[in-house]
Design a protein around this motif. Structure first.
Motif, PDB file in Angstrom:
ATOM      1  N   GLN A  58     -21.500  -4.113  -6.329  1.00 17.50           N
ATOM      2  CA  GLN A  58     -20.035  -4.170  -6.744  1.00 17.50           C
ATOM      3  C   GLN A  58     -19.440  -5.431  -6.360  1.00 17.50           C
ATOM      4  O   GLN A  58     -18.672  -6.244  -7.196  1.00 17.50           O
ATOM      5  N   LYS A  59     -20.092  -6.020  -5.119  1.00 11.64           N
ATOM      6  CA  LYS A  59     -19.345  -7.341  -4.944  1.00 11.64           C
ATOM      7  C   LYS A  59     -20.084  -8.452  -6.010  1.00 11.64           C
ATOM      8  O   LYS A  59     -19.126  -9.456  -6.251  1.00 11.64           O
ATOM      9  N   LYS A  61     -20.580  -7.768  -9.145  1.00 12.27           N
ATOM     10  CA  LYS A  61     -19.556  -7.735 -10.403  1.00 12.27           C
ATOM     11  C   LYS A  61     -18.169  -8.263  -9.993  1.00 12.27           C
ATOM     12  O   LYS A  61     -17.578  -8.906 -11.016  1.00 12.27           O
ATOM     13  N   ALA A  62     -17.669  -8.000  -8.699  1.00 17.16           N
ATOM     14  CA  ALA A  62     -16.455  -8.769  -8.403  1.00 17.16           C
ATOM     15  C   ALA A  62     -16.495 -10.286  -8.692  1.00 17.16           C
ATOM     16  O   ALA A  62     -15.636 -10.954  -9.047  1.00 17.16           O
ATOM     17  N   GLU A  65     -16.445 -11.333 -12.111  1.00 17.65           N
ATOM     18  CA  GLU A  65     -14.959 -11.216 -12.784  1.00 17.65           C
ATOM     19  C   GLU A  65     -13.946 -12.272 -12.212  1.00 17.65           C
ATOM     20  O   GLU A  65     -13.384 -13.066 -13.144  1.00 17.65           O
TER      21      GLU A  65
END
Length: 125
Positions: A58-59, A61-62, A65
């Motif tokens: 998730q990190k 992906k963030a 982004e």
């Protein structure tokens, strides 16, 4: 009396063996509980590792982004600067054209006045 002594010793030995057997059973039970606790701790460790891996994903992906949004922001800022420069150029050009138009209007008025004077002279003669 000797028989009685052997019997007492045998009973004492039997009691000691019973006590030892109970102690062994308690230790065995404690060992089994310890094994179970160890297995539960290992499962919790695996769960924590899986959660950490998910958090890292998730990190990532963030961060991707954020980078994409940063690029988009930079593009929008560049576009805004270009539009600002274009607007400034258009305003400058508009001002220059208005000045030229005012000059032409002034020249046209002067020519009309000269034409009127010339027509007036022609009619008087």
């Amino acid at each position: 009396e000797r028989l009685w002594q052997f019997r007492t010793e045998a009973e004492a030995a039997q009691g000691a063996m019973t006590d030892q057997s109970a102690s062994i059973e308690q230790l065995s039970h404690a060992l089994e509980e310890e094994k179970q606790a160890h297995a539960e701790a290992a499962m919790q460790l695996q769960d924590a590792a899986a959660q950490l891996a998910e958090a890292e994903l998730q990190k990532g992906k963030a961060e991707a982004e954020v980078q994409a949004l940063s690029r988009k922001l930079a593009q929008l800022q560049s576009t805004l600067q270009l539009e600002s420069v274009a607007r400034g150029h258009a305003e400058s050009t508009q001002g220059s054209l208005l000045e030229q138009l005012a000059e032409k209007a002034s020249e046209t008025e002067a020519l009309k006045a000269r034409l009127s004077v010339a027509e007036a002279k022609q009619q008087s003669t």
